[in-house]
Structure formats: structure tokens, C-alpha cells
Design a protein around this motif. Structure first.
Motif, short mmCIF file in Angstrom:
data_model
loop_
_atom_site.label_atom_id
_atom_site.label_comp_id
_atom_site.label_asym_id
_atom_site.label_seq_id
_atom_site.Cartn_x
_atom_site.Cartn_y
_atom_site.Cartn_z
N GLU A 141 9.05 -77.54 -62.07
CA GLU A 141 8.91 -78.10 -63.41
C GLU A 141 8.07 -79.38 -63.45
OE1 GLU A 141 9.55 -76.71 -66.08
OE2 GLU A 141 11.03 -75.17 -65.67
N ASP A 142 8.04 -80.14 -62.37
CA ASP A 142 7.21 -81.35 -62.37
C ASP A 142 5.91 -81.16 -61.59
OD1 ASP A 142 7.93 -81.51 -59.69
OD2 ASP A 142 9.11 -83.35 -59.90
N GLY A 143 5.65 -79.93 -61.15
CA GLY A 143 4.38 -79.62 -60.50
C GLY A 143 4.27 -80.03 -59.05
N SER A 144 5.35 -80.55 -58.46
CA SER A 144 5.26 -81.06 -57.09
C SER A 144 5.72 -80.07 -56.03
CB SER A 144 6.09 -82.34 -56.96
OG SER A 144 7.48 -82.06 -57.10
N GLY A 145 6.50 -79.05 -56.42
CA GLY A 145 7.18 -78.22 -55.44
C GLY A 145 6.29 -77.32 -54.61
N ALA A 146 5.42 -76.55 -55.25
CA ALA A 146 4.58 -75.62 -54.50
C ALA A 146 3.67 -76.36 -53.52
CB ALA A 146 3.76 -74.77 -55.45
N LEU A 147 3.12 -77.48 -53.97
CA LEU A 147 2.25 -78.26 -53.08
C LEU A 147 3.04 -78.78 -51.88
CD1 LEU A 147 -0.51 -79.53 -52.54
CD2 LEU A 147 0.20 -81.49 -53.93
N ALA A 148 4.27 -79.26 -52.12
CA ALA A 148 5.10 -79.74 -51.02
C ALA A 148 5.44 -78.62 -50.05
CB ALA A 148 6.38 -80.37 -51.57
N VAL A 149 5.66 -77.41 -50.58
CA VAL A 149 5.99 -76.26 -49.73
C VAL A 149 4.81 -75.90 -48.83
CG1 VAL A 149 6.41 -73.76 -49.74
CG2 VAL A 149 7.80 -75.27 -51.17
N VAL A 150 3.63 -75.73 -49.43
CA VAL A 150 2.48 -75.28 -48.62
C VAL A 150 2.00 -76.37 -47.67
CG1 VAL A 150 1.79 -73.61 -50.37
CG2 VAL A 150 0.76 -75.89 -50.38
N ASN A 151 2.32 -77.63 -47.95
CA ASN A 151 1.94 -78.72 -47.05
C ASN A 151 2.98 -78.98 -45.96
OD1 ASN A 151 -0.50 -79.20 -48.31
ND2 ASN A 151 0.26 -80.88 -49.57
#
Length: 398
Positions: A141-151
Motif C-alpha cells: 500500500e505504501d509502495g515500498s514492499g516489492a522493492l524491499a523484497v527484490v532487493n
């Protein structure tokens, strides 16, 4: 209710269990980056399906399960989200949220139930080849999760050839699916402007430096950067700038304000168009601030990149839906809303689908929205059909 025998390993009892599991998640929503209890609930369910590996703590509270055939083949990732919203749940249902000010009005509880159904199936029958990764992602919902996962370094064990996601969507006929290749969800970001001058006594405003005139110019000036068309088409043909919050000074009558904050959402179809819009918005803010003699600070949050569907992944979905007899078309795509699933497209041929939740149901993020349980077996059917296209019919698990 839709018949649950669309997959032989998902009985009526199995769907009833998934519905109750979904409703329990609905009662206890957690916000982005705070999904500790939700992740524990997911992990316990996955453990009972005997995956070959469970990985926790990915990108925060992310949880992933791997179901490996033991033979070479494609690896396919299916993704859902863990987080709820900071919205009071006003749905008139027995399983309404018990957490004040928090709710699952985006239907992520339903998305988790669909993937839980896939876990139940894959636990009983492994794919004929390759492997399936079920990714329960935090903080969408805040746009941070997918980027944190793939990084996250742990993501190396989850990298796949294909990645798919389903999002429920009110306003679309029930059970109908929308998909297209290319951009499907807009890039967006929250822009915060902080203007600082000097406070003064309200009887002598000329002794201070008020941000009132700057705020008064910026609100219409920034929204004027929006494109005339409300339809997100073309690389640079669509932009929406929305003022979402404004605050100036203290709530008092004796003080002339010396500081103001403005929250603005920027939205474009592509990342390149977003870069251009950011440049123009910042230039306007700096021009206005300098003209009024104010200091300016600019910050960003809730940053979403555009989500683009890979043509090959989209073709797989369309063929699978034809064989599964699921109605499938382009519909209202691309849509204005944002999704952080786009980050998975950097590592796989990815596609996200919109699954109709009924035309008369309240919209997503409305306080009375509740995911329709009847979509759970349909979502499972869709994912099973996609997996059959890519990695063949299942075989019994060892």
C-alpha cells in the motif's frame, strides 16, 4: 457460490476453510511494514502444506514458499499482499475489523486466501516440472514492499522465469478478468512541500513572512500540471496532480503563520513521464518559494513505478483463460491506480490481472468494501490454469 470443484483438490470443505481463514485475516488487519501477526498466520498455514522450503522475513515481513518438482523446468512466482489500510472498517459483516482505524478495504485478505488455496493444491500435487514460488509480499500500500523484497538477498532463491498477480476489482462484472500487455498501472508518488518563513503576532503580520500567498499559488498551479485527458494513454499524454493535504501555521487566532506543508500526489502512465512531471512540479515550487522569500524543502514517499505486463506473460494468461473458460478482455486498462508489482518485472516476465468483484460492489479503499468470498475458487482456478500452461499437469507430491 461458484462451484469449488473447478480443481479436484479444492473441495467444498476446502473452500469453506479458506473463507473462514480469509475472514480471520479481515478481522485483524495490519498496516504496511507492521504485518508481523499476518506473516505468522500465513507461515503456519504454509507449513501445513509441506512445501520444500519456507523463507520468512523477506523485505520486512514477507513470506515465501517453494514447491519444487525436482525436475528441470520453468519457475513461476505467484504473488499476493499482506497489508491492510489506515481506514476504519464500516462494512456490515460479522467479520468486520477489530482494529480501530485499520481495514482490508483493498481485498488483500482475499488475495492471500487465493494463494493459500494454491498452497493447499501444490502441497498435494507438485508441478510436473520446474517449481512454483508463492510470495506473500509486505507493504504494497505504501509502495515500498516489492522493492524491499527484490532487493533482499533472500530473493535470489526466489527468482523466477515468470511472475503473476491477481487484484480484485469492483466495477467489473463478477468473475471477468482484465489483462493487457504494456503499462497497466500508473507510476505515482507523494510529494511533500515544506515552506518556511517567519511567524509574527497576528496584529502585526507585516513583521513576519507568511507562506499563505505561496500555498494559494501552488495548489492551483500544481494541479494545472495535470493533462486535459483523464485517460492514461501515451508516454507523455497523461498526468494527474492531486492536492491531498494542506497545513499552515498553528490553529490559533493570535499568530500569523510562518510555516506550511503541502501534500501532493503525482501520477503518470510511465516512469519517463513521471521524471518529467517531477521536474516541472519542483521547478514551480522553487519559483513560487523564491518569489515569496521562503525556504523550501521537498520530500517524497509512497513511490510507485509503473507496472508493465510482459507480452509473453500476457499471452500465457490469455491462452490459459481461454482453456479455463474465464471471460477475458482489456476493459478499462490501463488504470490510474498504482501497484508495486512492477518491480517483479525487472526479474521475470510478469503480468498482473484484474478480477471482477461485481459492478455494484463498493469501490476499493471505501470504508464498507469487503472482498467477495466467491472469488477465492475463481482465483485458484485462474492460477492453476496458468501453471498448467507453463509447467504442465501436476504429479503427486512425494
Amino acid at each position: 457460490m461458484t462451484k469449488t470443484a473447478d480443481h479436484p483438490l479444492l473441495s467444498d470443505f476446502g473452500v469453506a476453510e479458506l473463507i473462514e481463514w480469509r475472514r480471520n485475516l479481515h478481522r485483524q488487519p495490519e498496516l504496511s511494514g507492521q504485518e508481523e501477526r499476518t506473516a505468522e498466520t500465513v507461515g503456519a498455514f504454509l507449513a501445513n502444506t509441506a512445501p520444500d522450503r519456507i523463507i520468512t522475513g523477506i523485505g520486512g515481513y514477507g513470506v515465501a514458499a517453494i514447491y519444487d518438482s525436482g525436475t528441470p523446468g520453468l519457475r513461476v512466482l505467484l504473488r499476493c499482499e499482506l497489508d491492510g489500510l489506515p481506514i476504519e472498517d464500516l462494512a456490515d459483516v460479522p467479520h468486520r475489523s477489530t482494529s480501530p482505524g485499520k481495514g482490508h478495504q483493498c481485498g488483500h485478505d482475499g488475495h492471500m486466501a487465493i494463494l493459500a488455496g494454491m498452497a493447499r493444491i501444490l502441497g498435494q500435487q507438485r508441478p510436473a516440472s520446474g517449481a512454483v514460488v508463492l510470495m506473500f509480499q509486505p507493504a504494497e500500500e505504501d509502495g515500498s514492499g516489492a522493492l524491499a523484497v527484490v532487493n533482499d538477498a533472500a530473493f535470489d532463491a526466489l527468482k523466477s522465469d515468470y511472475a503473476f498477480a491477481i487484484h480484485n476489482m469492483p466495477g467489473i462484472p463478477f468473475g471477468q478478468m482484465l489483462i493487457k500487455d504494456g503499462p497497466v498501472c500508473c507510476a505515482s508518488r507523494g510529494m511533500t512541500l515544506r515552506l518556511t518563513g517567519r511567524t509574527a503576532h497576528a496584529s502585526q503580520p507585516e513583521m513576519g513572512l507568511s507562506p499563505m500567498a505561496a500555498i494559494s499559488r501552488l495548489m492551483p498551479g500544481l494541479t494545472a500540471l495535470s493533462s486535459p485527458s483523464g485517460t492514461p494513454t501515451g508516454d507523455f499524454g497523461f498526468a494527474v496532480v492531486t492536492v491531498t493535504h494542506a497545513q499552515m501555521g498553528a490553529p490559533a487566532f493570535g499568530i500569523a503563520p510562518g510555516e506550511a506543508r503541502l501534500f501532493v500526489t503525482l501520477r503518470t502512465l510511465t516512469n519517463a513521464a513521471m521524471s518529467s512531471l517531477v521536474e516541472r512540479a519542483e521547478a514551480l515550487a522553487q519559483e513560487v518559494a523564491q518569489g515569496e522569500g521562503l525556504d523550501l524543502e521537498i520530500g517524497y514517499s509512497d513511490v510507485f513505478v509503473t507496472t508493465e505486463n510482459d507480452p509473453d506473460a500476457t499471452a500465457v494468461v490469455r491462452k490459459a483463460m481461454e482453456e479455463a473458460a474465464v471471460p477475458c478482455n482489456v476493459g478499462l486498462l490501463p488504470m490510474r491506480a498504482s501497484e508495486d508489482f512492477g518491480h517483479f518485472g525487472r526479474h521475470a516476465k510478469a503480468a498482473i490481472m484484474l478480477l471482477g468483484a461485481d459492478e455494484d460492489r463498493p469501490a476499493l479503499h471505501n470504508p464498507d468494501y469487503d472482498f467477495p468470498d466467491e472469488l477465492i475458487p475463481i482465483g485458484v482456478k485462474i492460477y492453476a490454469a496458468i501453471l498448467k500452461q507453463l509447467i504442465g499437469p501436476e504429479r503427486a507430491a512425494p
